[in-house]
Design an enzyme around this catalytic site. Structure first.
Site, PDB file in Angstrom:
ATOM      1  N   HIS A  13      23.068  47.484 -40.922  1.00 62.29           N
ATOM      2  CA  HIS A  13      23.471  46.316 -41.699  1.00 62.29           C
ATOM      3  C   HIS A  13      24.560  46.671 -42.707  1.00 62.29           C
ATOM      4  O   HIS A  13      25.615  46.021 -42.757  1.00 62.29           O
ATOM      5  CB  HIS A  13      22.254  45.732 -42.424  1.00 62.29           C
ATOM      6  CG  HIS A  13      22.572  44.594 -43.339  1.00 62.29           C
ATOM      7  ND1 HIS A  13      22.391  43.289 -42.981  1.00 62.29           N
ATOM      8  CD2 HIS A  13      23.076  44.563 -44.608  1.00 62.29           C
ATOM      9  CE1 HIS A  13      22.772  42.494 -43.975  1.00 62.29           C
ATOM     10  NE2 HIS A  13      23.189  43.253 -44.977  1.00 62.29           N
ATOM     11  N   GLU A  14      24.311  47.669 -43.523  1.00 63.35           N
ATOM     12  CA  GLU A  14      25.289  48.026 -44.547  1.00 63.35           C
ATOM     13  C   GLU A  14      26.588  48.523 -43.924  1.00 63.35           C
ATOM     14  O   GLU A  14      27.676  48.300 -44.468  1.00 63.35           O
ATOM     15  CB  GLU A  14      24.710  49.073 -45.505  1.00 63.35           C
ATOM     16  CG  GLU A  14      23.529  48.591 -46.321  1.00 63.35           C
ATOM     17  CD  GLU A  14      23.822  47.332 -47.122  1.00 63.35           C
ATOM     18  OE1 GLU A  14      25.006  47.139 -47.517  1.00 63.35           O
ATOM     19  OE2 GLU A  14      22.893  46.545 -47.361  1.00 63.35           O
TER      20      GLU A  14
ATOM     21  N   HIS B 109      33.680  45.507 -42.312  1.00 62.86           N
ATOM     22  CA  HIS B 109      34.434  44.368 -42.831  1.00 62.86           C
ATOM     23  C   HIS B 109      35.554  44.858 -43.759  1.00 62.86           C
ATOM     24  O   HIS B 109      36.658  44.285 -43.769  1.00 62.86           O
ATOM     25  CB  HIS B 109      33.478  43.429 -43.576  1.00 62.86           C
ATOM     26  CG  HIS B 109      33.920  42.005 -43.608  1.00 62.86           C
ATOM     27  ND1 HIS B 109      33.133  40.995 -44.111  1.00 62.86           N
ATOM     28  CD2 HIS B 109      35.062  41.397 -43.216  1.00 62.86           C
ATOM     29  CE1 HIS B 109      33.766  39.841 -44.006  1.00 62.86           C
ATOM     30  NE2 HIS B 109      34.941  40.063 -43.481  1.00 62.86           N
TER      31      HIS B 109
END
Length: 676
Positions: A461-462, A468
């Site tokens: 997730h991180e 991004h």
């Protein structure tokens, strides 16, 4: 004092901050100089007598504040990941000064007049789409911040912003202290029966680091349900652990939360909105408070029904009339083992950190986006545990740096997060430097770091946030990377979780840390089946936290506000009102330790995890069913969404990938919430 390393760009690769040279005494002078320089730069833009142009106004503004940007990003990463009393004192001093500086930038009348003039002509002066976007974002930020208010209203607005900043910093300090104080110190290993041996060793190592040689310390994670609750055999210890978790910060942070909610409500009214939530969501993809309320109404009833079915099964397994909140995870693990033949502890030998990172997380990024990672031990990070990796395209061309700081320590706040130390920008010629922080217990030297499945998902997730930032491909710093609406920022990170159990990826990293044998082929299917049991619990605890945030921040300035001691009663009433007052499932965060909203930037935004999951579930279905290869799909996702950052409307980016507006069906199917 040595020459302040923040006063000039770093000469290290990718402008990696020169951490080996940075000392505590550098921060305050760098903040002072950075703010002074930027105010002078902005003053010069406003005082310019040349006709207003995009270049002499917007681009000049984008180039301003270089020193302040450098120190700000390094300092707040440091205070989150490796703080001490001296840094917290600096934070307390600088918080109101930064708030005042932000107001000075946003409310400068001469600058706003130039931006306003440009904004009115934006479609007629030959700007390209990204130039229009960055102009609109600067203009919107100032209108939302009160640039059109009169002098007296702006004076009060500045006071409110300073008061809010001071109290948010105090909330963070209080929470660090409360979390440290809540740790359980145990004197015998037998008390930890049920925990895997490596976790017991990590508890001993933690105790040693805190000066409790020969004892064992169970430190607190940021959220309510401490991970050890699923393993500890002693029910009394489980009760103690959950009680310590739930009780953090209530006495000091409860009154602060009331004050913060009150101040935010007054500020929203001053800005022409009925509540802080209304002001906040107007600039998010949700758009209105009604849209968020509709999401809650759609998700809460089936989630509660699912959780109640799980509770009945757990009570039967435990042989009691009703399961207690401290026992839920323990008996849930028992049911998963009995029904699915899966022991969570049995997975951990196949989930060694180094393998998960290199052969899982990095490998998936290569499969999907064609990028590679090479560790750079010659580059020094801000703490010995933090490791630096250089990131390249498949053809070897450079992308940026990734810093992984995975271990818990007393100087790090709880939770997991991503920060950008250098923002990607073609205007400034900068490539990205991003950091991931996790809180994985550190075992004794030489012992393997074995993860739980939840920790594996957290790492993926991180890393989605990191991608991004790393894959950003924009001209202007304001639009770089994760600088997108708060209820959209969690979308790419949640999408990246899909690769954790993608068959080709899982088979590549899930190998026994001693033998190298792959995870038995039946375990992934059992894992997915086991994950299905407990989805009701996870959805309810998360929704409960989301509605607490929402309740605090939909308070109107002219309504009945809680008194300073009323936080606990307010919580109970809010949960009851939304149908989430389940004694067996406490909220994922209670007010006293809800750092996202009272110590961070998620106020009236925690719903965004669920809002973004609608987009995530739909996008995962697109990846699986669009008929393209993983690499082809990854290139579309990168080009149309990750690379765009905030340079396009977020929902337009989603539509450019999936080809339509989002549908809620895939999310309901994922969590077994479809009602037919």
């Amino acid at each position: 004092m040595t020459v302040n390393p923040f006063f000039q760009p770093s000469e290290l690769p990718y402008e990696l901050p020169p951490f080996a040279r940075i000392r505590h005494e550098h921060y305050l002078p760098a903040f002072a100089r950075g703010m002074s320089e930027q105010l002078a730069e902005v003053g010069a833009i406003g005082a310019c007598t040349d006709p207003v142009t995009f270049e002499n106004t917007v681009e000049a503004l984008e180039r301003s504040g270089a020193v302040l940007g450098r120190v700000h990003r390094v300092f707040f990463n440091k205070t989150a990941s490796d703080t001490d009393d001296a840094l917290q004192a600096v934070e307390a001093e600088i918080a109101p000064r930064l708030a005042a500086h932000e107001d000075a930038l946003l409310l400068d009348p001469a600058l706003f007049a130039r931006l306003d003039a440009l904004h009115g002509q934006r479609h007629h002066i030959g700007l390209d789409a990204e130039q229009v976007r960055v102009l609109e974002r600067h203009h919107t930020a100032r209108v939302r911040a009160g640039a059109r208010l009169g002098p007296e209203q702006q004076r009060r607005l500045r006071e409110l912003n300073a008061e809010i900043a001071v109290r948010c910093a105090a909330f963070r300090r209080n929470l660090r202290a409360a979390t440290a104080d809540a740790a359980l110190v145990l004197d015998r290993a037998e008390q930890l029966a049920g925990l895997p041996e490596d976790e017991i060793a990590a508890a001993a190592e933690h105790a040693k680091a805190l000066g409790h040689d020969g004892e064992f310390v169970l430190g607190m994670k940021n959220f309510t349900q401490q991970t050890q609750l699923g393993s500890l055999d002693d029910p009394a210890l489980r009760e103690r652990l959950l009680a310590a978790s739930l009780g953090r910060g209530g006495d000091t942070n409860g009154p602060l939360a009331v004050t913060l909610a009150t101040l935010r409500a007054e500020r929203a009214a001053l800005l022409g909105h009925p509540s802080h939530a209304a002001w906040q969501v107007a600039d998010q993809t949700a758009g209105t408070t009604d849209a968020v309320e509709r999401l809650f109404r759609r998700l809460i009833p089936p989630a509660v029904a699912n959780a109640e079915r799980e509770a009945a099964a757990l009570a039967e397994a435990a042989g009691v009339a009703e399961i207690g909140p401290a026992d839920w995870q323990y008996y849930a693990e028992r049911i998963r083992k009995e029904r699915c033949g899966l022991d969570a502890a049995a997975l951990r030998p196949y989930l060694e950190l180094e393998s998960v990172l290199r052969d899982g997380v990095f490998h998936a990024a290569g499969l999907v986006y064609g990028i590679t990672f090479t560790e750079r031990p010659d580059l020094v990070a801000y703490h010995p545990d933090a490791r630096v990796f250089e990131v390249h395209e498949a053809d070897g061309s450079p992308i940026g740096l990734y810093i992984g700081d995975f271990h818990a320590r007393a100087s790090k706040r709880g939770g997991a997060w991503e920060k950008e130390l250098v923002l990607q920008s073609h205007l400034l010629g900068q490539r990205p430097v991003v950091v991931n922080n996790l809180n994985i217990a550190k075992p004794p030297a030489g012992e393997p770091v074995l993860l739980t499945w939840r920790e594996v998902n957290t790492l993926f997730h991180e890393f989605g946030h990191a991608l991004h930032g790393l894959l950003s491909d924009v001209r202007y710093p304001l639009l770089s990377g994760t600088q997108v609406p708060r209820d959209f920022v969690e979308f790419p990170s949640q999408v990246n979780e899909m690769w954790a159990d993608w068959p080709e990826v899982l088979a590549h990293y899930a190998r026994h840390h001693l033998t190298g044998e792959p995870m038995p082929p039946e375990l992934p299917d059992r894992l997915r089946e086991a994950e299905d049991f407990g989805v009701g619990f996870r959805m309810v605890e998360h929704l409960a936290a989301a509605v607490l945030d929402w309740a605090w921040h939909t308070l109107p300035a002219d309504g009945d506000l809680p008194d300073a001691a009323g936080a606990e009663a307010f919580e109970a009433a809010a949960l009851e009102r939304y149908g989430l007052a389940l004694a067996t499932i406490p909220p994922r965060y209670r007010t006293g330790y809800f750092a996202h909203i009272f110590g961070g930037s998620y106020a009236a935004g925690y719903y965004g995890y669920r809002w973004a999951e609608v987009l995530d579930a739909d996008t995962v279905r697109w990846f699986r069913e669009n008929g393209k290869t993983v690499r082809e799909s990854g290139e579309i996702f990168r080009r149309e969404l990750l690379g765009k950052g905030g340079a396009v409307d977020s929902m337009a980016a989603f539509r450019a990938v999936v080809g339509r507006d989002p549908e809620v069906g895939p999310l309901l199917d994922r969590h077994g919430l479809a009602t037919g």
